[in-house]
Scaffold this motif. Structure first.
Motif: not given
Lengths: 227, 186
Positions: A3, B158, B161
């Protein structure tokens, strides 16, 4: 890629990364202008404005007399639609109805705002009845809102309070150019201004039932739609 | 008269304390999502809503709240722009308004692929990712902007992404095909 890496890559393409800060003078002016606009929207539902605020918005504040002249003239010409609407059988099938679009109503999570679509009353000859709370209370849609845009065929309002009818994020008044001229004249929709608007059978009421927000009209709405 | 009112003065003071903190973040928020002219218009709109709804501004989350307002105002502006058939000019949500000068081919290509990948997300997914990466909001702040529950925002962020990574992973040119991929770039 984790991330953090993704975030880093995205930040590298941030379109605002080279945005220079705004000129402080301009910001100050912008804020001052903002604070000098009508404060009537401060009201939480049920507490419409303070007396001071209302008096500031009373009558002709910041409006040229011409606006009112035009509006008054147009009420005479176009306002009559309401009379025929209130006085006639609402079932008559030649009425260009545009019922509030329940289908386009609240859909949490959707990106498109919900919209109530209203039509304009057909320009017709007749007389206006005196606006009363009793007559107003028959309206299926009544709200206060600010005109966001006046464009060919459509006036878009951002409602801040629904007195009756299903609350939506936007209200669009659609009409043919002729109807709109009559309606705009009668109600004198101006961008950025706040109005009280009601509608019966999907058509905006004129004849003093809809108009720029004023203490008198607001009192009428509050009386017509208690609670 | 209204200005003499202690309530009105207090209100101005509150807005004057709040608004300057919002202006720059809102300008960046809008610069990332639309053209400069629309950004200016929508900034004014947004501040107006903040002013009028000052009592609704959550004291501990004013900025996410303001982003939510801006997002709403921008959507409205884009709707009316679409109505007027100015789609291309005004609804640039992904393309950077100012294209950086051509850098090294590698970087430039990578940026382009990232833009393309973002464009392949749904509007909501892309917005979640932008709010996370550019506005750097937490999932619960994103929830405030997008009108989601914090839990839903977290899950959807989430997934968005992961989807973005997946697109980037699949699009990564295999070794030896660098040239042909470059050639595709218009």
């Amino acid at each position: 890629m984790n991330d953090d890496e993704l975030q880093q890559r995205l930040r590298a393409i941030d379109p605002a990364s080279d945005l220079t800060p705004a000129d402080p003078d301009r910001v100050a002016r912008l804020l001052e202008d903002t604070m000098n606009t009508d404060l009537t929207d401060t009201s939480a539902p049920g507490t419409p404005g303070t007396p001071e605020q209302e008096s500031r918005n009373d009558g002709t504040r910041n409006r040229s007399p011409l606006t009112w002249l035009v509006a008054a003239a147009a009420v005479l010409i176009a306002g009559v639609g309401v009379f025929s609407l209130l006085g006639n059988d609402p079932e008559r099938d030649d009425a260009p109805t545009a019922a509030p679009s329940a289908s386009a109503s609240v859909d949490p999570g959707s990106t498109a705002p919900s919209v109530t679509e209203l039509g304009a009353p057909p320009p017709a000859a007749g007389r206006c009845m005196v606006p009363t709370a009793e007559a107003l209370s028959t309206a299926q849609v009544a709200f206060s809102g600010t005109v966001q845009s006046v464009e060919a065929g459509v006036v878009t309002l951002v409602p801040d309070r629904f007195y009756t009818g299903e609350a939506t994020e936007l209200v669009e008044v659609r009409a043919t150019p002729d109807e709109l001229t009559a309606l705009v004249g009668a109600v004198s929709f101006e961008e950025g201004r706040r109005y009280l608007v009601s509608a019966t059978d999907g058509q905006v009421t004129v004849c003093g039932f809809s108009g720029p927000l004023s203490p008198n009209l607001e009192a009428l709405y509050v009386e017509a739609f208690p609670g | 008269m209204a200005d003499d009112d202690p309530g009105a003065a207090e209100r101005r003071a509150r807005f004057e304390a709040l608004a300057p903190e919002l202006v720059e973040p809102l300008r960046r928020f809008l610069a990332r999502r639309t053209d400069p002219v629309t950004a200016d218009d929508v900034l004014g709109e947004t501040l107006l809503v903040c002013w009028r709804r000052l009592d609704d501004v959550p004291p501990d989350a004013a900025l996410p709240w303001a982003y939510g307002v801006a997002r709403h105002c921008l959507a409205n502006a884009q709707r009316s722009a679409r109505r007027q058939g100015r789609v291309a000019a005004r609804v640039a949500t992904v393309d950077p308004p100012t294209q950086s000068s051509p850098g090294p081919g590698e970087t430039q290509h990578g940026e382009e692929r990232l833009h393309e990948a973002l464009a392949r997300l749904t509007d909501t997914e892309a917005e979640l990712v932008r709010l996370w990466a550019w506005e750097q909001l937490t999932p619960s702040e994103i929830a405030g902007v997008m009108d989601l529950t914090p839990n839903a925002a977290s899950i959807r962020l989430h997934r968005a992404r992961e989807k973005l990574k997946e697109i980037l992973r699949k699009d990564r040119p295999a070794a030896g095909h660098e040239e042909s991929t470059e050639g595709r770039t218009p």
